[in-house]
Scaffold this active site. Sequence first.
Site, PDB file in Angstrom:
ATOM      1  N   TYR A  82      -0.870   6.158   1.992  1.00  9.72           N
ATOM      2  CA  TYR A  82      -1.248   6.751   3.287  1.00  9.72           C
ATOM      3  C   TYR A  82      -0.802   8.211   3.315  1.00  9.72           C
ATOM      4  O   TYR A  82       0.341   8.501   2.978  1.00  9.72           O
ATOM      5  CB  TYR A  82      -0.563   5.988   4.429  1.00  9.72           C
ATOM      6  CG  TYR A  82      -0.761   6.629   5.780  1.00  9.72           C
ATOM      7  CD1 TYR A  82      -1.750   6.177   6.644  1.00  9.72           C
ATOM      8  CD2 TYR A  82       0.024   7.721   6.181  1.00  9.72           C
ATOM      9  CE1 TYR A  82      -1.950   6.784   7.875  1.00  9.72           C
ATOM     10  CE2 TYR A  82      -0.182   8.326   7.408  1.00  9.72           C
ATOM     11  CZ  TYR A  82      -1.161   7.854   8.256  1.00  9.72           C
ATOM     12  OH  TYR A  82      -1.366   8.464   9.477  1.00  9.72           O
ATOM     13  N   GLU A 109      -6.458  12.297   8.195  1.00  3.16           N
ATOM     14  CA  GLU A 109      -5.739  11.118   7.713  1.00  3.16           C
ATOM     15  C   GLU A 109      -6.544  10.447   6.611  1.00  3.16           C
ATOM     16  O   GLU A 109      -7.757  10.275   6.744  1.00  3.16           O
ATOM     17  CB  GLU A 109      -5.533  10.135   8.875  1.00  3.16           C
ATOM     18  CG  GLU A 109      -4.789   8.870   8.488  1.00  3.16           C
ATOM     19  CD  GLU A 109      -4.821   7.817   9.605  1.00  3.16           C
ATOM     20  OE1 GLU A 109      -3.880   7.784  10.412  1.00  3.16           O
ATOM     21  OE2 GLU A 109      -5.796   7.047   9.665  1.00  3.16           O
TER      22      GLU A 109
END
Length: 382
Positions: free
Chosen positions: A101, A189
Amino acid sequence: MDLFEYQGKRFFSSYGIPTSKGEVVEEVAEAVRVAKEVGFPAVVKAQVQVGGRGKAGGIRLVNSEEETEVAASAILGMDIKGHLVKRVWIEHASDIDKEYYVSVTLDRGSKDHLILISSQGGVEIEEVAESAPEAIKRLHVNPIDGLSEDEARQLVADAEIDSQARQGVVETLLKLYRAYVDGDADLVEINPLILTTSGKVHALDAKVTLDDNAAFRHPDWEDFRAAQELDGREKLAKEKHLNYIGLDGSVGIIANGAGLAMSTLDVVNQVGGSAANFLDLGGGAGADVMAAALEVINTDENVRSVLINVFGGITRCDQVAKGIVDALKRVDIQSPLVVRLDGTNAQEGREILANYGSDKIQVEATMIDAARRAVELAGEER
Ligand code: GDP
Ligand code: MN
């Protein structure tokens, strides 16, 4: 403006972040064509602006034309958490070894940029924050200094990213930071950022929020905007030039001033209710704008009561009251109205409403009482 995944991937790839080639389509036959072009196995991905598409069945791996047909038929038209799937993105499937992530966002609290990274990607970051908070590493970046390669390298090491992925993740972070700054984003993201079985680092998903205030610098954003979908209420509000944001509660909110509108939402929450929308009338609140506001709220089938909260400064409450009365003559409002008027000419305003004598209107003296009443009414059967 929030981008769809396929737009986010285009945005990322314009900054050199590796993504899989693919195409966005609206029809099953097109999906089959693209899947053949990118080669099997392929992934069919619902394009909706909501996370957790995988879990909801909106992402499928396919190995043949037949499977693509089945998957695309199932996903197109699917409802994912209230979002209708109108398009699917098809790309060649990646062989995943590891999922990470990474994100960059604005930290308003510390007034700088914040990079988050975790070696536990692929699941919602909120879940990681709950179950393994130590697995998320943070780096605040001063916007003047920017992000250096050394800092990126240290962060990637701290996050315990696998050694064979480190160089790729460092490069991705630097490009992502550049995309965020030069691309005028509020949030970028990648979840998951993957290490493939052949050792490549690659963005498998894309979540991007662009800063609308910078739109004047980016004429190319028009393409992104053209594909955006407002919900019906927001579309109507936009046509009527209202500052409106749709929410999913049952108390319609009309207030003057963004600050008062926000506080009204808070107070409704505080007394156990939930707002159906944010709506700021702006300065002045004549019959036209009031009628427009009531009309938009009227189209919202979740609304059970409407709370009108006005503080008269330059705006005079008697004018607002006249506006409400006129608007009610034009709009056949479904729900009861609870009105709180305070400030300039509040007494005159309340009298105008009382004289109108409609059982649709209830006047309360304070904001908290008005919120309580509106929430009470929203809870009643009708
Ligand atoms: P989200 O659920 O909306 O966040 O959608 P993502 O694009 O992040 O995909 C969810 C999950 O689907 C990923 O974490 C992967 O596990 C899986 N997935 C997506 N694309 C691929 C792919 O190309 N290959 C494989 N093997 N899995 C994929
Ligand atoms: Mn994802």
